[in-house]
Motif scaffolding. Structure first.
Motif, PDB file in Angstrom:
ATOM      1  N   ARG A  88     115.431 150.674 -70.895  1.00 39.85           N
ATOM      2  CA  ARG A  88     114.197 150.162 -70.296  1.00 39.85           C
ATOM      3  C   ARG A  88     112.995 150.463 -71.192  1.00 39.85           C
ATOM      4  O   ARG A  88     113.046 151.303 -72.072  1.00 39.85           O
ATOM      5  N   GLY A  89     111.863 149.804 -70.883  1.00 40.83           N
ATOM      6  CA  GLY A  89     110.590 150.097 -71.549  1.00 40.83           C
ATOM      7  C   GLY A  89     110.581 149.739 -73.020  1.00 40.83           C
ATOM      8  O   GLY A  89     110.052 150.478 -73.850  1.00 40.83           O
ATOM      9  N   LEU A  90     111.157 148.614 -73.366  1.00 40.31           N
ATOM     10  CA  LEU A  90     111.296 148.219 -74.776  1.00 40.31           C
ATOM     11  C   LEU A  90     109.937 148.018 -75.451  1.00 40.31           C
ATOM     12  O   LEU A  90     109.074 147.319 -74.940  1.00 40.31           O
ATOM     13  N   LYS A  91     109.752 148.678 -76.619  1.00 40.38           N
ATOM     14  CA  LYS A  91     108.574 148.461 -77.447  1.00 40.38           C
ATOM     15  C   LYS A  91     108.982 148.526 -78.915  1.00 40.38           C
ATOM     16  O   LYS A  91     109.873 149.285 -79.292  1.00 40.38           O
ATOM     17  N   ASP A  92     108.318 147.722 -79.747  1.00 44.03           N
ATOM     18  CA  ASP A  92     108.610 147.666 -81.180  1.00 44.03           C
ATOM     19  C   ASP A  92     107.363 148.047 -81.972  1.00 44.03           C
ATOM     20  O   ASP A  92     106.236 147.778 -81.551  1.00 44.03           O
ATOM     21  N   PHE A  93     107.570 148.685 -83.124  1.00 42.02           N
ATOM     22  CA  PHE A  93     106.470 148.956 -84.044  1.00 42.02           C
ATOM     23  C   PHE A  93     107.032 149.164 -85.444  1.00 42.02           C
ATOM     24  O   PHE A  93     108.252 149.280 -85.629  1.00 42.02           O
ATOM     25  N   GLN A  94     106.153 149.211 -86.440  1.00 43.82           N
ATOM     26  CA  GLN A  94     106.592 149.350 -87.830  1.00 43.82           C
ATOM     27  C   GLN A  94     106.985 150.795 -88.130  1.00 43.82           C
ATOM     28  O   GLN A  94     106.422 151.737 -87.569  1.00 43.82           O
ATOM     29  N   LEU A  95     107.951 150.947 -89.035  1.00 42.05           N
ATOM     30  CA  LEU A  95     108.321 152.272 -89.508  1.00 42.05           C
ATOM     31  C   LEU A  95     107.131 152.893 -90.230  1.00 42.05           C
ATOM     32  O   LEU A  95     106.530 152.254 -91.098  1.00 42.05           O
ATOM     33  N   PRO A  96     106.741 154.116 -89.874  1.00 43.58           N
ATOM     34  CA  PRO A  96     105.571 154.719 -90.538  1.00 43.58           C
ATOM     35  C   PRO A  96     105.831 155.006 -92.010  1.00 43.58           C
ATOM     36  O   PRO A  96     106.970 155.231 -92.426  1.00 43.58           O
ATOM     37  N   LYS A  97     104.758 155.018 -92.789  1.00 40.42           N
ATOM     38  CA  LYS A  97     104.871 155.361 -94.197  1.00 40.42           C
ATOM     39  C   LYS A  97     105.144 156.859 -94.345  1.00 40.42           C
ATOM     40  O   LYS A  97     104.945 157.634 -93.412  1.00 40.42           O
ATOM     41  N   THR A  98     105.575 157.269 -95.541  1.00 45.51           N
ATOM     42  CA  THR A  98     105.843 158.679 -95.795  1.00 45.51           C
ATOM     43  C   THR A  98     104.599 159.522 -95.519  1.00 45.51           C
ATOM     44  O   THR A  98     103.503 159.191 -95.967  1.00 45.51           O
ATOM     45  N   GLY A  99     104.796 160.598 -94.748  1.00 45.39           N
ATOM     46  CA  GLY A  99     103.696 161.488 -94.422  1.00 45.39           C
ATOM     47  C   GLY A  99     102.853 161.032 -93.257  1.00 45.39           C
ATOM     48  O   GLY A  99     101.842 161.662 -92.935  1.00 45.39           O
ATOM     49  N   ALA A 100     103.248 159.951 -92.590  1.00 47.63           N
ATOM     50  CA  ALA A 100     102.456 159.418 -91.486  1.00 47.63           C
ATOM     51  C   ALA A 100     103.334 159.275 -90.242  1.00 47.63           C
ATOM     52  O   ALA A 100     104.531 159.597 -90.248  1.00 47.63           O
ATOM     53  N   CYS A 101     102.724 158.819 -89.146  1.00 50.22           N
ATOM     54  CA  CYS A 101     103.473 158.568 -87.931  1.00 50.22           C
ATOM     55  C   CYS A 101     102.930 157.317 -87.245  1.00 50.22           C
ATOM     56  O   CYS A 101     101.772 156.951 -87.415  1.00 50.22           O
ATOM     57  N   ASN A 102     103.791 156.670 -86.487  1.00 42.19           N
ATOM     58  CA  ASN A 102     103.415 155.583 -85.588  1.00 42.19           C
ATOM     59  C   ASN A 102     103.860 155.967 -84.189  1.00 42.19           C
ATOM     60  O   ASN A 102     104.781 156.776 -84.016  1.00 42.19           O
ATOM     61  N   TYR A 103     103.226 155.386 -83.185  1.00 37.70           N
ATOM     62  CA  TYR A 103     103.548 155.809 -81.824  1.00 37.70           C
ATOM     63  C   TYR A 103     103.307 154.676 -80.833  1.00 37.70           C
ATOM     64  O   TYR A 103     102.629 153.692 -81.107  1.00 37.70           O
ATOM     65  N   LYS A 104     103.887 154.875 -79.656  1.00 37.58           N
ATOM     66  CA  LYS A 104     103.653 154.002 -78.511  1.00 37.58           C
ATOM     67  C   LYS A 104     103.386 154.881 -77.294  1.00 37.58           C
ATOM     68  O   LYS A 104     103.974 155.957 -77.154  1.00 37.58           O
ATOM     69  N   CYS A 105     102.490 154.443 -76.434  1.00 39.59           N
ATOM     70  CA  CYS A 105     102.127 155.210 -75.245  1.00 39.59           C
ATOM     71  C   CYS A 105     102.830 154.638 -74.011  1.00 39.59           C
ATOM     72  O   CYS A 105     102.974 153.425 -73.866  1.00 39.59           O
TER      73      CYS A 105
END
Length: 299
Positions: A88-105
């Protein structure tokens, strides 16, 4: 007139992070972040980990963050995030670059609802598709006719996941029900074939009770029979070995044996030796005995 085709190498990473007793943790230490182990640990040099943290400006939301701590590596990819066994709760985002992060709330209520449906445990599924090297192909126009790649495994897995045309139900030791197809199971396992070819109770009632193994193990067993793969083998190699033996799945049996042989340790050598003897895995038995003899002083 010529044609040209550009393609990229695609690699898939499937990672499941289970947070036991999440409902309790949420109320007792809501402000404390939770962090997964690094993955995928496959020798590629890619290093990632997941983290759950309260959103600072929204007390009723939690961020699911993916950190990239790889060194001197550049990867492009898509992250597919969802929760629970029913994803459940499907969300997509890009793979973060080295040393960084991506997120979903996510709303806390959504995560708690997911945990409630899985015995209080929050199951986070993180599927990553990496885009690799680019390849260009070209040629004269007469070579434009191209036979597409075989999608047999993808189609079979889709049948399992969509539950279309299922005709028998597997009931696991912990009471979960898994709809499957008799023909697929019969083609893959002589045990199931014998069960469904004769007037046995399982065949007439279209229900098979597997009392020895829980939902996770049976799900992995069935996924292997549909796809030839067992992505969560490392988390349940011992139980999966027992299931492979019972249902005469020789390839899965040897996959479990190889994993055990490659991951021998002081802590598990005794258990591996017992499994090797019980399931007549002579090569695994020999390697384990050699490992114990080499480390006899530690024992």
């Amino acid at each position: 007139m010529n044609w040209c085709e550009t393609s990229h190498e695609i690699q898939k990473i499937i990672y499941t992070w289970t947070i036991k007793n999440y409902e309790l943790l949420h109320y007792v230490q809501k402000d404390k972040a939770l962090q997964s182990p690094e993955f995928p640990n496959d020798g590629s040099g890619l290093q990632l980990y997941l983290k759950l943290s309260v959103v600072s400006n929204a007390t009723d939301q939690t961020a699911v963050m993916l950190y990239n701590t790889s060194k001197n590596l550049t990867h492009l990819g898509k992250v597919h995030l969802c929760f629970g066994r029913d994803r459940r709760g499907l969300k997509d985002f890009q793979l973060p670059k080295t040393g960084a992060c991506n997120y979903k709330c996510y709303e806390d209520a959504q995560l708690l609802k997911s945990a409630a449906s899985d015995s209080g445990n929050l199951i986070i599924n993180c599927d990553i598709t990496l885009i690799g090297e680019c390849t260009n192909k070209s040629g004269p126009q007469e070579n434009l006719i191209k036979v597409p790649n075989c999608k047999l495994v993808e189609d079979l897995v889709a049948m399992l996941e969509t539950k279309e045309l299922t005709d028998v139900t597997i009931v696991t030791a912990d009471g979960h029900k898994i709809p499957v197809h008799k023909n697929i199971l019969s083609a893959r396992s002589k045990v199931f074939a014998a069960m469904f070819k004769h007037a046995m109770q399982e065949n007439t009632e279209n229900c098979v009770a597997i009392k020895e193994f829980n939902f996770d193990v049976v799900s992995e067993l069935i996924r292997f029979m549909y796809s030839g793969e067992a992505p969560n083998l490392k988390e349940m190699s011992g139980e999966l070995l027992a299931a492979a033996e019972k249902y005469q799945l020789d390839r899965l049996k040897m996959m479990c044996a190889k994993f055990m042989a490659d991951n021998l340790s002081i802590d598990n050598a005794d258990a591996v030796l017992k499994s090797a003897d019980l399931y007549n895995l002579r090569d695994l038995q020999l390697k384990t005995i050699q490992y114990i003899q080499y480390n006899i002083e530690i024992y």
